[in-house]
Scaffold this motif. Structure first.
Motif, PDB file in Angstrom:
ATOM      1  N   ASP A 171      45.717  39.111   0.481  1.00 56.06           N
ATOM      2  CA  ASP A 171      46.095  40.412  -0.076  1.00 56.06           C
ATOM      3  C   ASP A 171      44.842  41.271  -0.093  1.00 56.06           C
ATOM      4  O   ASP A 171      43.941  41.055  -0.907  1.00 56.06           O
ATOM      5  CB  ASP A 171      46.667  40.265  -1.493  1.00 56.06           C
ATOM      6  CG  ASP A 171      48.145  39.905  -1.480  1.00 56.06           C
ATOM      7  OD1 ASP A 171      48.820  40.218  -0.482  1.00 56.06           O
ATOM      8  OD2 ASP A 171      48.615  39.310  -2.465  1.00 56.06           O
ATOM      9  N   GLU A 173      43.115  45.041  -0.412  1.00 60.34           N
ATOM     10  CA  GLU A 173      43.425  46.332  -1.012  1.00 60.34           C
ATOM     11  C   GLU A 173      43.090  47.479  -0.055  1.00 60.34           C
ATOM     12  O   GLU A 173      41.930  47.720   0.266  1.00 60.34           O
ATOM     13  CB  GLU A 173      42.653  46.506  -2.326  1.00 60.34           C
ATOM     14  CG  GLU A 173      43.138  45.604  -3.438  1.00 60.34           C
ATOM     15  CD  GLU A 173      42.540  45.976  -4.786  1.00 60.34           C
ATOM     16  OE1 GLU A 173      41.809  46.986  -4.858  1.00 60.34           O
ATOM     17  OE2 GLU A 173      42.795  45.253  -5.758  1.00 60.34           O
ATOM     18  N   TYR A 174      44.122  48.170   0.416  1.00 64.08           N
ATOM     19  CA  TYR A 174      43.921  49.403   1.167  1.00 64.08           C
ATOM     20  C   TYR A 174      45.222  50.194   1.144  1.00 64.08           C
ATOM     21  O   TYR A 174      46.262  49.689   1.570  1.00 64.08           O
ATOM     22  CB  TYR A 174      43.512  49.150   2.619  1.00 64.08           C
ATOM     23  CG  TYR A 174      42.962  50.420   3.222  1.00 64.08           C
ATOM     24  CD1 TYR A 174      41.607  50.714   3.133  1.00 64.08           C
ATOM     25  CD2 TYR A 174      43.808  51.347   3.836  1.00 64.08           C
ATOM     26  CE1 TYR A 174      41.106  51.896   3.649  1.00 64.08           C
ATOM     27  CE2 TYR A 174      43.315  52.532   4.334  1.00 64.08           C
ATOM     28  CZ  TYR A 174      41.966  52.799   4.244  1.00 64.08           C
ATOM     29  OH  TYR A 174      41.470  53.986   4.731  1.00 64.08           O
ATOM     30  N   PRO A 176      42.323  51.509  -1.773  1.00 70.81           N
ATOM     31  CA  PRO A 176      41.831  50.762  -2.936  1.00 70.81           C
ATOM     32  C   PRO A 176      42.837  50.765  -4.075  1.00 70.81           C
ATOM     33  O   PRO A 176      43.422  51.792  -4.410  1.00 70.81           O
ATOM     34  CB  PRO A 176      40.558  51.527  -3.319  1.00 70.81           C
ATOM     35  CG  PRO A 176      40.065  52.099  -2.021  1.00 70.81           C
ATOM     36  CD  PRO A 176      41.321  52.473  -1.268  1.00 70.81           C
ATOM     37  N   GLY A 177      43.073  49.581  -4.627  1.00 74.17           N
ATOM     38  CA  GLY A 177      44.023  49.431  -5.706  1.00 74.17           C
ATOM     39  C   GLY A 177      45.432  49.113  -5.263  1.00 74.17           C
ATOM     40  O   GLY A 177      46.308  48.858  -6.091  1.00 74.17           O
ATOM     41  N   VAL A 178      45.658  49.119  -3.941  1.00 66.94           N
ATOM     42  CA  VAL A 178      46.994  48.838  -3.394  1.00 66.94           C
ATOM     43  C   VAL A 178      46.902  47.592  -2.516  1.00 66.94           C
ATOM     44  O   VAL A 178      46.482  47.669  -1.361  1.00 66.94           O
ATOM     45  CB  VAL A 178      47.526  50.026  -2.571  1.00 66.94           C
ATOM     46  CG1 VAL A 178      48.933  49.715  -2.045  1.00 66.94           C
ATOM     47  CG2 VAL A 178      47.536  51.300  -3.398  1.00 66.94           C
ATOM     48  N   PRO A 179      47.275  46.413  -3.050  1.00 66.61           N
ATOM     49  CA  PRO A 179      47.224  45.195  -2.232  1.00 66.61           C
ATOM     50  C   PRO A 179      48.190  45.274  -1.061  1.00 66.61           C
ATOM     51  O   PRO A 179      49.327  45.734  -1.217  1.00 66.61           O
ATOM     52  CB  PRO A 179      47.629  44.083  -3.217  1.00 66.61           C
ATOM     53  CG  PRO A 179      47.464  44.679  -4.574  1.00 66.61           C
ATOM     54  CD  PRO A 179      47.727  46.146  -4.422  1.00 66.61           C
ATOM     55  N   HIS A 180      47.730  44.844   0.102  1.00 70.51           N
ATOM     56  CA  HIS A 180      48.562  44.865   1.305  1.00 70.51           C
ATOM     57  C   HIS A 180      48.414  43.527   2.010  1.00 70.51           C
ATOM     58  O   HIS A 180      47.289  43.075   2.232  1.00 70.51           O
ATOM     59  CB  HIS A 180      48.113  45.994   2.232  1.00 70.51           C
ATOM     60  CG  HIS A 180      49.002  46.173   3.430  1.00 70.51           C
ATOM     61  ND1 HIS A 180      50.232  46.779   3.351  1.00 70.51           N
ATOM     62  CD2 HIS A 180      48.844  45.790   4.717  1.00 70.51           C
ATOM     63  CE1 HIS A 180      50.789  46.777   4.555  1.00 70.51           C
ATOM     64  NE2 HIS A 180      49.973  46.180   5.402  1.00 70.51           N
TER      65      HIS A 180
END
Length: 200
Positions: A171, A173-174, A176-180
């Protein structure tokens, strides 16, 4: 024939390319287009990175001189025989690397983007290969990582073609703060590669 590209350090005159890379077709796997203020800040960061010492990282504009063939040139390799012997030079995208910490280790992260009208010529893998040569010559960290989304098969294929090793899914974050859900690819600078096989 091998696709050849040239990397040029990012400059103030390259903002138009950043605007092109911010179009919906270019950002569908990256959370969508950025607002104007963030794009301007990105341009400042890219210019500042190009002004730092080489080991800190670099953003580059990718230059390509096509041979005049179409991507579907009939030889099955999809590179259009872009062997660099044509006339005009095109600015086709960007590639770069920068410092980061990953799982407690100081590494480099790499990223790239090729404009839609130039995709299918093998330019991303060629540019990433040139970038890795730059890292070997100027870098101070042992590893370069890339984190394409698990839903982005083209970028994962670029990593494989450029000699990266697949380490598994993470996971990442990209923005930032958004797990993908992403694939963790690693290139060991100056060392033999080796790792897992992606499951997806």
């Amino acid at each position: 024939m091998q696709t050849r590209v040239r990397l040029e350090p990012w400059s103030a005159g390259d903002f138009w390319l950043l605007e092109r890379k911010n179009e919906p077709a270019m950002t569908r796997f990256l959370g969508g287009p950025e607002p104007a203020a963030k794009l301007a800040d990105r341009q400042r960061r890219y210019e500042a990175l190009s002004a730092r010492e080489p080991a800190a990282g670099r953003m580059f504009r990718i230059e390509w001189t096509p041979a005049g063939e179409d991507p579907g040139d009939g030889d099955g390799d999809g590179d259009g025989d872009g062997d660099g012997d044509g006339g005009r030079t095109e600015s086709v995208g960007s590639v770069g690397f920068w410092e980061r910490e990953w799982q407690g280790e100081p590494v480099y992260e790499a990223g790239w983007g090729i404009l839609p009208e130039f995709q299918g010529y093998g330019l991303a893998a060629a540019a990433l290969t040139e970038l890795l040569a730059h890292v070997r010559a100027h870098g101070t960290r042992d590893s370069v990582h890339a984190f394409p989304g698990t839903d982005h098969p083209a970028s994962n294929a670029v990593c494989r073609r450029a000699g990266f090793t697949y380490l598994g899914d993470v996971d990442f974050e990209y923005p930032p703060g958004v797990p993908h859900p992403s694939c963790d690819w690693r290139y060991r600078v100056g060392r033999p590669q080796g790792g897992l096989t992606p499951s997806g």
